[in-house]
Design a protein around this motif. Structure first.
Motif, PDB file in Angstrom:
ATOM      1  N   SER A  89      30.456  77.632  41.478  1.00  0.00           N
ATOM      2  CA  SER A  89      30.469  76.671  40.376  1.00  0.00           C
ATOM      3  C   SER A  89      29.644  75.453  40.763  1.00  0.00           C
ATOM      4  O   SER A  89      29.421  75.179  41.939  1.00  0.00           O
ATOM      5  CB  SER A  89      31.901  76.270  40.013  1.00  0.00           C
ATOM      6  N   PHE A  90      29.196  74.751  39.752  1.00  0.00           N
ATOM      7  CA  PHE A  90      28.322  73.591  39.928  1.00  0.00           C
ATOM      8  C   PHE A  90      28.972  72.389  39.271  1.00  0.00           C
ATOM      9  O   PHE A  90      29.259  72.421  38.079  1.00  0.00           O
ATOM     10  CB  PHE A  90      26.955  73.854  39.286  1.00  0.00           C
ATOM     11  N   ALA A  91      29.215  71.323  40.056  1.00  0.00           N
ATOM     12  CA  ALA A  91      29.815  70.109  39.508  1.00  0.00           C
ATOM     13  C   ALA A  91      28.838  69.385  38.595  1.00  0.00           C
ATOM     14  O   ALA A  91      29.229  68.784  37.607  1.00  0.00           O
ATOM     15  CB  ALA A  91      30.270  69.185  40.635  1.00  0.00           C
ATOM     16  N   LYS A  92      27.536  69.446  38.944  1.00  0.00           N
ATOM     17  CA  LYS A  92      26.502  68.821  38.127  1.00  0.00           C
ATOM     18  C   LYS A  92      25.190  69.565  38.367  1.00  0.00           C
ATOM     19  O   LYS A  92      25.079  70.358  39.303  1.00  0.00           O
ATOM     20  CB  LYS A  92      26.364  67.333  38.435  1.00  0.00           C
ATOM     21  N   PRO A  93      24.187  69.331  37.522  1.00  0.00           N
ATOM     22  CA  PRO A  93      22.908  70.023  37.694  1.00  0.00           C
ATOM     23  C   PRO A  93      22.270  69.743  39.059  1.00  0.00           C
ATOM     24  O   PRO A  93      22.419  68.661  39.626  1.00  0.00           O
ATOM     25  CB  PRO A  93      22.043  69.466  36.565  1.00  0.00           C
ATOM     26  N   LEU A  94      21.571  70.739  39.581  1.00  0.00           N
ATOM     27  CA  LEU A  94      20.912  70.655  40.882  1.00  0.00           C
ATOM     28  C   LEU A  94      19.460  70.258  40.728  1.00  0.00           C
ATOM     29  O   LEU A  94      18.852  70.513  39.687  1.00  0.00           O
ATOM     30  CB  LEU A  94      20.961  72.015  41.590  1.00  0.00           C
ATOM     31  N   LYS A  95      18.900  69.685  41.777  1.00  0.00           N
ATOM     32  CA  LYS A  95      17.456  69.468  41.839  1.00  0.00           C
ATOM     33  C   LYS A  95      16.799  70.816  42.135  1.00  0.00           C
ATOM     34  O   LYS A  95      17.411  71.690  42.741  1.00  0.00           O
ATOM     35  CB  LYS A  95      17.098  68.484  42.950  1.00  0.00           C
ATOM     36  N   GLN A  96      15.557  70.971  41.739  1.00  0.00           N
ATOM     37  CA  GLN A  96      14.805  72.193  42.021  1.00  0.00           C
ATOM     38  C   GLN A  96      14.751  72.468  43.527  1.00  0.00           C
ATOM     39  O   GLN A  96      14.838  73.604  43.960  1.00  0.00           O
ATOM     40  CB  GLN A  96      13.381  72.076  41.449  1.00  0.00           C
ATOM     41  N   GLN A  97      14.606  71.411  44.304  1.00  0.00           N
ATOM     42  CA  GLN A  97      14.554  71.532  45.762  1.00  0.00           C
ATOM     43  C   GLN A  97      15.193  70.292  46.361  1.00  0.00           C
ATOM     44  O   GLN A  97      14.868  69.178  45.962  1.00  0.00           O
ATOM     45  CB  GLN A  97      13.102  71.657  46.214  1.00  0.00           C
ATOM     46  N   GLU A  98      16.092  70.506  47.340  1.00  0.00           N
ATOM     47  CA  GLU A  98      16.749  69.352  47.950  1.00  0.00           C
ATOM     48  C   GLU A  98      17.319  69.709  49.315  1.00  0.00           C
ATOM     49  O   GLU A  98      17.799  70.818  49.531  1.00  0.00           O
ATOM     50  CB  GLU A  98      17.821  68.861  46.972  1.00  0.00           C
ATOM     51  N   GLU A  99      17.253  68.752  50.236  1.00  0.00           N
ATOM     52  CA  GLU A  99      17.858  68.934  51.545  1.00  0.00           C
ATOM     53  C   GLU A  99      19.368  68.840  51.388  1.00  0.00           C
ATOM     54  O   GLU A  99      19.880  67.914  50.767  1.00  0.00           O
ATOM     55  CB  GLU A  99      17.371  67.870  52.523  1.00  0.00           C
ATOM     56  N   VAL A 100      20.074  69.826  51.952  1.00  0.00           N
ATOM     57  CA  VAL A 100      21.525  69.820  51.831  1.00  0.00           C
ATOM     58  C   VAL A 100      22.240  69.551  53.147  1.00  0.00           C
ATOM     59  O   VAL A 100      23.390  69.104  53.133  1.00  0.00           O
ATOM     60  CB  VAL A 100      22.056  71.121  51.178  1.00  0.00           C
ATOM     61  N   PHE A 101      21.609  69.829  54.284  1.00  0.00           N
ATOM     62  CA  PHE A 101      22.195  69.546  55.590  1.00  0.00           C
ATOM     63  C   PHE A 101      21.095  69.176  56.559  1.00  0.00           C
ATOM     64  O   PHE A 101      19.956  69.614  56.403  1.00  0.00           O
ATOM     65  CB  PHE A 101      22.889  70.773  56.209  1.00  0.00           C
ATOM     66  N   ASN A 102      21.459  68.412  57.589  1.00  0.00           N
ATOM     67  CA  ASN A 102      20.563  68.231  58.734  1.00  0.00           C
ATOM     68  C   ASN A 102      21.404  67.991  59.965  1.00  0.00           C
ATOM     69  O   ASN A 102      22.525  67.517  59.885  1.00  0.00           O
ATOM     70  CB  ASN A 102      19.527  67.132  58.494  1.00  0.00           C
TER      71      ASN A 102
END
Length: 157
Positions: A89-102
């Motif tokens: 499930s998605f709480a809100k719309p996602l960006k086309q590309q995004e860093e999620v962890f580092n």
């Protein structure tokens, strides 16, 4: 330890603690007489914007005295496998590309990164892992994909 080295160590320790995942386990790859052995560590990261997806990242962890103190630079090699572990499930719309962890691989300047990309045509989440360095990153990378059921379209911003 000099004052500058102590400051660098403390900053590096704080930075490393901010982005760490849950360690699932590790295996030793080389015996080190003084300090911890060299290892391959497996960490789990839940995608913060996609409920039901967890990424498992394996990476090299340098041992020895410097590794034990958090001062060693880990190798820029990693593997990734992301899987559906529950209903997506998605709480809100996602960006086309995004860093999620580092994750920090050295006291300063080197990071292991995980980027999420959305393949809208196939309704699939694609995760890429790579490392970068202030001056020269590594082309070594890993990729995995999590298909999402077509009845649950991935929302994009």
């Amino acid at each position: 330890m000099s004052n500058l080295k102590l400051r660098v160590f403390l900053v590096g320790s704080l930075m490393a603690g901010l982005a760490s995942g849950e360690t699932i386990g590790s295996v030793d790859t080389a015996f080190i007489l003084l300090g911890p052995d060299h290892k391959v560590v497996v960490d789990a990261y839940d995608d913060p914007k996609v409920a039901g997806v967890t990424c498992y990242v394996s990476r090299a962890k340098t041992g020895g005295i410097q590794g034990g103190l958090g001062l060693a630079e880990d190798k820029a090699e990693a593997s990734i496998a992301c899987r559906q572990v529950g209903p997506i499930s998605f709480a809100k719309p996602l960006k086309q590309q995004e860093e999620v962890f580092n994750q920090s691989l050295s006291v300063l300047f080197k990071k292991l990164r995980v980027v999420r990309m959305v393949d809208k045509q196939r309704n699939t989440l694609v995760y890429l892992t790579y490392s970068d360095k202030l001056v020269d990153g590594s082309p070594k990378n890993g990729i995995t994909a999590v298909p999402v059921d077509r009845s649950n379209p991935i929302p994009l911003r």
